[in-house]
Motif scaffolding. Structure first.
Motif, short mmCIF file in Angstrom:
data_model
loop_
_atom_site.label_atom_id
_atom_site.label_comp_id
_atom_site.label_asym_id
_atom_site.label_seq_id
_atom_site.Cartn_x
_atom_site.Cartn_y
_atom_site.Cartn_z
N MET A 49 40.08 36.68 34.96
CA MET A 49 39.33 37.20 33.83
C MET A 49 40.24 38.14 33.04
O MET A 49 40.79 39.09 33.60
CB MET A 49 38.08 37.94 34.27
N ILE A 50 40.38 37.87 31.76
CA ILE A 50 41.23 38.68 30.90
C ILE A 50 40.35 39.47 29.95
O ILE A 50 39.45 38.91 29.32
CB ILE A 50 42.21 37.79 30.11
N ALA A 51 40.59 40.76 29.86
CA ALA A 51 39.82 41.63 28.99
C ALA A 51 40.72 42.23 27.92
O ALA A 51 41.85 42.64 28.21
CB ALA A 51 39.15 42.74 29.80
N MET A 52 40.21 42.27 26.69
CA MET A 52 40.93 42.87 25.57
C MET A 52 39.94 43.57 24.67
O MET A 52 38.74 43.30 24.70
CB MET A 52 41.67 41.79 24.76
N GLU A 53 40.43 44.49 23.86
CA GLU A 53 39.59 45.10 22.83
C GLU A 53 39.39 44.11 21.70
O GLU A 53 40.30 43.32 21.38
CB GLU A 53 40.24 46.38 22.28
N ALA A 54 38.20 44.13 21.10
CA ALA A 54 37.90 43.22 19.98
C ALA A 54 38.48 43.81 18.70
O ALA A 54 37.77 44.32 17.84
CB ALA A 54 36.39 43.04 19.86
N CYS A 55 39.81 43.73 18.59
CA CYS A 55 40.51 44.31 17.46
C CYS A 55 41.24 43.20 16.69
O CYS A 55 40.99 42.01 16.91
CB CYS A 55 41.50 45.38 17.92
N SER A 56 42.11 43.58 15.78
CA SER A 56 42.82 42.61 14.96
C SER A 56 43.64 41.65 15.83
O SER A 56 44.43 42.08 16.67
CB SER A 56 43.75 43.35 13.98
N GLY A 57 43.44 40.36 15.62
CA GLY A 57 44.18 39.34 16.37
C GLY A 57 43.56 38.97 17.69
O GLY A 57 44.03 38.03 18.35
N ALA A 58 42.52 39.69 18.13
CA ALA A 58 41.96 39.45 19.46
C ALA A 58 41.36 38.06 19.59
O ALA A 58 41.48 37.42 20.64
CB ALA A 58 40.91 40.52 19.78
N HIS A 59 40.69 37.57 18.54
CA HIS A 59 40.04 36.26 18.63
C HIS A 59 41.08 35.14 18.73
O HIS A 59 40.86 34.15 19.44
CB HIS A 59 39.12 36.05 17.43
N TYR A 60 42.20 35.30 18.03
CA TYR A 60 43.28 34.30 18.14
C TYR A 60 43.81 34.26 19.57
O TYR A 60 43.92 33.18 20.16
CB TYR A 60 44.40 34.65 17.17
N TRP A 61 44.12 35.43 20.13
CA TRP A 61 44.66 35.46 21.48
C TRP A 61 43.62 34.96 22.49
O TRP A 61 43.98 34.29 23.47
CB TRP A 61 45.10 36.88 21.83
N ALA A 62 42.35 35.27 22.26
CA ALA A 62 41.31 34.81 23.18
C ALA A 62 41.23 33.29 23.22
O ALA A 62 41.11 32.70 24.30
CB ALA A 62 39.97 35.41 22.76
N ARG A 63 41.32 32.65 22.05
CA ARG A 63 41.28 31.19 22.02
C ARG A 63 42.49 30.59 22.75
O ARG A 63 42.37 29.59 23.49
CB ARG A 63 41.23 30.69 20.57
N GLU A 64 43.65 31.20 22.54
CA GLU A 64 44.86 30.70 23.21
C GLU A 64 44.76 30.87 24.73
O GLU A 64 45.15 29.98 25.49
CB GLU A 64 46.09 31.45 22.69
N MET A 65 44.23 31.99 25.18
CA MET A 65 44.12 32.24 26.62
C MET A 65 43.06 31.36 27.26
O MET A 65 43.22 30.92 28.40
CB MET A 65 43.81 33.72 26.86
N GLU A 66 41.96 31.11 26.54
CA GLU A 66 40.95 30.20 27.08
C GLU A 66 41.50 28.80 27.23
O GLU A 66 41.11 28.07 28.16
CB GLU A 66 39.73 30.19 26.17
N SER A 67 42.39 28.40 26.34
CA SER A 67 42.99 27.06 26.46
C SER A 67 43.88 26.95 27.70
O SER A 67 44.17 25.84 28.16
CB SER A 67 43.81 26.74 25.21
N LEU A 68 44.31 28.11 28.25
CA LEU A 68 45.12 28.12 29.48
C LEU A 68 44.25 28.12 30.73
O LEU A 68 44.78 28.11 31.84
CB LEU A 68 46.04 29.33 29.49
N GLY A 69 42.93 28.16 30.55
CA GLY A 69 42.01 28.12 31.70
C GLY A 69 41.48 29.47 32.13
O GLY A 69 40.71 29.55 33.09
N HIS A 70 41.83 30.54 31.43
CA HIS A 70 41.34 31.86 31.80
C HIS A 70 39.97 32.12 31.15
O HIS A 70 39.61 31.49 30.15
CB HIS A 70 42.32 32.95 31.33
N VAL A 71 39.22 33.05 31.72
CA VAL A 71 37.98 33.52 31.13
C VAL A 71 38.30 34.81 30.38
O VAL A 71 38.89 35.73 30.94
CB VAL A 71 36.90 33.78 32.19
N VAL A 72 37.92 34.87 29.12
CA VAL A 72 38.29 36.00 28.27
C VAL A 72 37.05 36.78 27.85
O VAL A 72 36.04 36.20 27.46
CB VAL A 72 39.05 35.52 27.01
#
Length: 340
Positions: A49-72
Motif C-alpha cells: 500500500m502506497i500513501a501520498m499527499e493529494a498534491c500536485s502530480g499525485a494523481h499521475y503518480w497514483a495511476r502509474e503506481m496502480e499499473s504496477l500492482g500497488h494499492v494507492v
C-alpha cells in the motif's frame, strides 16, 4: 499485496523521499530517489500500500503506481501534520504520511482518471478567467469614479454603460482616460469570447458523459455544476453516504462541543470552495422558483424559507443537492421528482 507493508512517499518535482513501515508501524527502510528512479524502484518492490499527499502530480503518480500492482491511497495534505513526529524534514513527512495511511482514520481522495483531470482543468481555467474579468470591471469602475463618473455594478450593465460612456463626447471624460477605458473594453470583450469557448467545451463534455446527464436531471444541476461535481467526486465510492459528501464540501454546521454541550455555528466551509459556490448558486435558482412547482422538494424548500429565512434555506438546499448528487452517481440512476 503485502498488507503488512505501507510505503509513504513525500512527493516533489525532482527528488522523492520514501519511508517503508512494517506491520507494527516501525520504520523498515527509507530511501531518497530521483524522479527517474521512483517507478523502477517500486516496480521491483513487492506489492504494497502506497500513501501520498493529494498534491500536485499525485494523481499521475497514483495511476502509474496502480499499473504496477500497488494499492494507492491519496490523503488530504492538511490532515497529515497531526502525524508529524520531531522536526519537519522530508523523511519525517514521508513517515507521517505512511502512519496516517496505517491509522486509517483519514478519508482518502479518489484517484482521478485523465479525463476527470482534464474536465477539472477546464473548470479551473474558466474560474481564473471569471476572476480576471471581475477584476477588470472593478478597475474600470474605480478609474471612472476617480473622475466623478459612477458606473452600475454587474458585468452585463458594465458593458452597456461603458459603451455609452465612451460614445458620449460631452461627459467631460479626459481623452487619455477614454483611450485607456477603450483598451479595457476590448480586453473585456476578449475575455467574454474566451469564457464562451470554455462554457461551450464544458457543455459538450457534459453532454457526452452519462453520469453528467444523470446529474443534470437534478434541480439546480446544469452542465457546469454537473461537470464540476463529477470531476470532484468521481465514482463516489470513497464516501459512505451523502452526508459525508456534504461534510466534505463544507455544507454542514461547524461544531464546537465540550463537556457534553454541543455548539453549532455557521457552515464549516471545508473542501472545494468553487464547487460549494456552484451548488449554492444552483440551490438559489431552485429556491427562487420553488413556489411555481408542487413537487416534494419544492414544498420542502418553501416551508424551510418560511421557518428559517431565505439564505439559510438556500444553504440547506445546497446540502441536500450534494447528497442527492452522490446518490445519483453511486446508484447510477437519474433523479425523479416525487409528484403530489
Amino acid at each position: 499485496m503485502n498488507k503488512s507493508t505501507t510505503i509513504g512517499i513525500d512527493l516533489a518535482k525532482t527528488v522523492f523521499f520514501v519511508v517503508v513501515l512494517d506491520q507494527r508501524g516501525k520504520q523498515a527502510r527509507r530511501k531518497k530517489l530521483r524522479r527517474s528512479e521512483l517507478l523502477p524502484f517500486l516496480a521491483n518492490y513487492p506489492e504494497a500500500m502506497i500513501a501520498m499527499e493529494a498534491c500536485s502530480g499525485a494523481h499521475y503518480w497514483a495511476r502509474e503506481m496502480e499499473s504496477l500492482g500497488h494499492v494507492v491511497e491519496l490523503l488530504p495534505a492538511q490532515h497529515i501534520k497531526g502525524y508529524l513526529r520531531g522536526q519537519k524534514n522530508d523523511y519525517n513527512d514521508a513517515e507521517a504520511i505512511a502512519e496516517a495511511a496505517q491509522h486509517g482514520r483519514i478519508r482518502t481522495v479518489a484517484v482521478k482518471s485523465v479525463e476527470q483531470q482534464l474536465d477539472q482543468s477546464l473548470h479551473r481555467l474558466r474560474q481564473a478567467l471569471v476572476a480576471e474579468q471581475t477584476r477588470l470591471v472593478n478597475r474600470a469602475r474605480a478609474l471612472c469614479a476617480e473622475h466623478g463618473l459612477i458606473m452600475p455594478e454587474g458585468k452585463h450593465r458594465f458593458r452597456h454603460s461603458l459603451v455609452a460612456l465612451l460614445e458620449d463626447a460631452e461627459n467631460g471624460l479626459p481623452w487619455r482616460l477614454r483611450e485607456l477605458l477603450g483598451r479595457q473594453y476590448q480586453l473585456f470583450l476578449g475575455l467574454e469570447d474566451e469564457l464562451a469557448w470554455y462554457e461551450r467545451e464544458i457543455k459538450k463534455q457534459a453532454a457526452e458523459n452519462e453520469t453528467c446527464q444523470r446529474l443534470m436531471s437534478i434541480p439546480g444541476y446544469g452542465p457546469i455544476v454537473s461537470s464540476a461535481f463529477y470531476g470532484w467526486m468521481g465514482s463516489g465510492q470513497q464516501f459512505r453516504s451523502g452526508r459525508d459528501v456534504a461534510a466534505a464540501l463544507g455544507l454542514v454546521p461547524k461544531q464546537y462541543s465540550t463537556g457534553g454541550r454541543a455548539v453549532l455555528g455557521g457552515i464549516s466551509k471545508r473542501g472545494d470552495k468553487h464547487l460549494r459556490a456552484l451548488l449554492v448558486h444552483g440551490a438559489r435558482a431552485v429556491a427562487r422558483y420553488a413556489k411555481r412547482h408542487d413537487d416534494r422538494l419544492s414544498r420542502w424548500v418553501c416551508n424551510l424559507i418560511e421557518r428559517r429565512g431565505y439564505n439559510k434555506a438556500v444553504v440547506a438546499l445546497a446540502n441536500k443537492l450534494a447528497r442527492i448528487g452522490w446518490a445519483v452517481v453511486t446508484k447510477e440512476q437519474a433523479y425523479a421528482a416525487i409528484p403530489v
